[in-house]
Write an enzyme that holds these catalytic residues in place. Structure first.
Site, PDB file in Angstrom:
ATOM      1  N   ARG A  44       1.008  -1.098   0.105  1.00  0.00           N
ATOM      2  CA  ARG A  44       0.139  -0.052   0.067  1.00  0.00           C
ATOM      3  C   ARG A  44       0.943   1.359  -0.220  1.00  0.00           C
ATOM      4  NH1 ARG A  44      -5.063  -0.968   4.054  1.00  0.00           N
ATOM      5  NH2 ARG A  44      -5.955  -2.629   3.150  1.00  0.00           N
ATOM      6  N   ASP A 169     -14.803  10.090   9.486  1.00  0.00           N
ATOM      7  CA  ASP A 169     -13.963   9.169   9.462  1.00  0.00           C
ATOM      8  C   ASP A 169     -12.631   9.704   9.723  1.00  0.00           C
ATOM      9  OD1 ASP A 169     -13.930   6.082   7.934  1.00  0.00           O
ATOM     10  OD2 ASP A 169     -11.932   6.954   7.822  1.00  0.00           O
TER      11      ASP A 169
HETATM   12  C1  LIG Z   1     -14.168  -1.217   7.804  1.00  0.00           C
HETATM   13  S1  LIG Z   1     -14.619   0.378   7.655  1.00  0.00           S
HETATM   14  C2  LIG Z   1     -16.324   0.500   8.476  1.00  0.00           C
HETATM   15  C3  LIG Z   1     -17.174   1.364   7.571  1.00  0.00           C
HETATM   16  C4  LIG Z   1     -18.824   1.156   8.240  1.00  0.00           C
HETATM   17  N1  LIG Z   1     -18.775   1.605   9.584  1.00  0.00           N
HETATM   18  C5  LIG Z   1     -19.304  -0.121   8.012  1.00  0.00           C
HETATM   19  O1  LIG Z   1     -19.447  -1.021   8.977  1.00  0.00           O
HETATM   20  O2  LIG Z   1     -19.573  -0.706   6.823  1.00  0.00           O
HETATM   21  C6  LIG Z   1     -13.615   1.239   9.410  1.00  0.00           C
HETATM   22  C7  LIG Z   1     -13.481   2.487   9.141  1.00  0.00           C
HETATM   23  O3  LIG Z   1     -12.715   3.030  10.383  1.00  0.00           O
HETATM   24  C8  LIG Z   1     -11.848   4.096   9.997  1.00  0.00           C
HETATM   25  N2  LIG Z   1     -10.973   4.362  11.095  1.00  0.00           N
HETATM   26  C9  LIG Z   1      -9.982   3.652  11.288  1.00  0.00           C
HETATM   27  N3  LIG Z   1      -8.966   4.378  12.563  1.00  0.00           N
HETATM   28  C10 LIG Z   1      -9.868   5.399  12.746  1.00  0.00           C
HETATM   29  C11 LIG Z   1      -9.632   6.410  13.687  1.00  0.00           C
HETATM   30  N4  LIG Z   1      -8.770   6.563  14.615  1.00  0.00           N
HETATM   31  N5  LIG Z   1     -10.628   7.415  13.679  1.00  0.00           N
HETATM   32  C12 LIG Z   1     -11.550   7.477  12.915  1.00  0.00           C
HETATM   33  N6  LIG Z   1     -11.755   6.374  12.096  1.00  0.00           N
HETATM   34  C13 LIG Z   1     -10.956   5.489  11.891  1.00  0.00           C
HETATM   35  C14 LIG Z   1     -11.220   3.650   8.567  1.00  0.00           C
HETATM   36  O4  LIG Z   1     -10.729   4.852   8.048  1.00  0.00           O
HETATM   37  C15 LIG Z   1     -12.466   3.135   7.891  1.00  0.00           C
HETATM   38  O5  LIG Z   1     -12.981   3.708   7.037  1.00  0.00           O
END
Ligand SMILES: C[S@@+](CC[C@H](N)C(=O)[O-])C[C@H]1O[C@@H](n2cnc3c(N)ncnc32)[C@H](O)[C@@H]1O
Length: 303
Positions: A44, A169
């Site tokens: 990545r 996010d």
């Molecule tokens: C797998 S996605 C989940 C999306 C949605 N909530 C769902 O269940 O379909 C996880 C998200 O968490 C976000 N994320 C990870 N670390 C984070 C942080 N410290 N603060 C805010 N968002 C975060 C990532 O960027 C990612 O877009």
């Protein structure tokens, strides 16, 4: 031993470098990259190395550390590290519960004591499908599947509702997609057919194969970057529901607990927290009562 990358123009990432990236990512995002994630990380990040004309991860690490003050490259690095899988109406039981249980309860409270704002937070919203699914669910449940144009954020609808959907996010790239609200038409496979036409526009000409969320849905959701690791979260509670789904898994339990206690403090009395289907928090059942299907309800008196 060095670990191979998939990109021949970049020197493989050494384990020592992986450890340094891992510490940096953990410090800034709370995300813990497990052993064995080197290849994923190297592949990545190689895009960022090429962007800067670098061939070596150690050089890139220095660059990220040097420019930490303005944070731009750090954000890019974070964008590379996050996992953003999502879909419309993912784990649909949560949207059904919102429509069939939460909205009717607020409706009857509105009748008793006058309209109030329904506030929902999609706390790791990724590319926006979750927030727009919430908006569509509310429109359907509130207006009974009727006309949608009357609800304008944040003004009152004909039914006396005010809707505020916060979505956030850490990843600026997914937030840009969410704000654009354009998706591949394939993304609609998880949307019930009657809702597709009602809430999405089909692209023509150079937008063929794409769909756009209609403005009346888009304007209900407000997107912003929030790193949950930051002490200050610029959101206005209290929330009726917080969706924090499929993100917990990336954090260790101490960090999970910090996030969840803080979220619980932002819920309305007896408000709801929804987690992803594999996310269980038995260690917080003293403040969050488990319902079925990873839905939790704040303990304590009613409002
Ligand atoms: C797998 S996605 C989940 C999306 C949605 N909530 C769902 O269940 O379909 C996880 C998200 O968490 C976000 N994320 C990870 N670390 C984070 C942080 N410290 N603060 C805010 N968002 C975060 C990532 O960027 C990612 O877009």
């Amino acid at each position: 031993l060095p670990v191979a990358t998939l990109d021949n123009s970049v020197t493989p990432m050494a384990l020592r470098e992986f450890a340094q990236f891992r510490a940096l990512v953990h410090m800034h995002t709370g995300i813990w990259l497990r052993d064995g994630k080197q290849i994923m990380l190297a592949s990545r990040l190689s895009r960022r190395l090429r962007h800067h004309g670098l061939t070596d991860f150690a050089e890139y690490l220095t660059l990220v550390q040097q420019v930490q003050d303005n944070g731009e490259e750090l954000r890019e690095l974070i964008n590379c590290v996050t996992t953003n899988k999502t879909s419309f109406f993912r784990e649909n039981h949560h949207f059904q519960f919102l429509a069939n249980t939460i909205v009717p309860a607020i409706k009857s409270a509105n009748l008793r004591s006058g309209p109030r704002t329904i506030r929902i937070w999609s706390a790791a919203s990724s590319t926006g499908e979750e927030a727009y699914s919430i908006a569509i669910t509310l429109l359907e449940a509130i207006e009974g599947g009727g006309a949608t144009h009357r609800i304008a954020h944040p003004s009152f609808s004909s039914a006396g509702w005010r809707i505020a959907i916060e979505a956030s996010d850490i990843d600026t790239k997914v937030l840009a997609t969410a704000q654009r609200a354009v998706y591949s038409a394939d993304a609609l496979t998880t949307v019930a057919p009657p809702l597709r036409k009602k809430y999405f526009l089909r692209g023509k000409d150079d937008m063929i194969g794409q769909v756009m969320v209609k403005p009346e849905v888009r304007r209900l959701a407000h997107f912003q970057r929030i790193n949950l690791m930051d002490n200050y979260w610029p959101v206005e509670g209290p929330f009726d529901v917080i969706f924090f789904r499929n993100a917990l898994i990336y954090f260790n339990q101490d960090t999970q607990e910090v996030f969840l206690r803080k979220m619980a403090s932002l819920l309305r009395p007896r408000g709801y927290l929804f987690l992803g289907s594999a996310e269980h928090i038995p260690w917080l059942h003293d403040i969050l009562e488990p319902l079925n299907q990873t839905m939790y309800r704040l303990r304590g008196p009613e409002e």
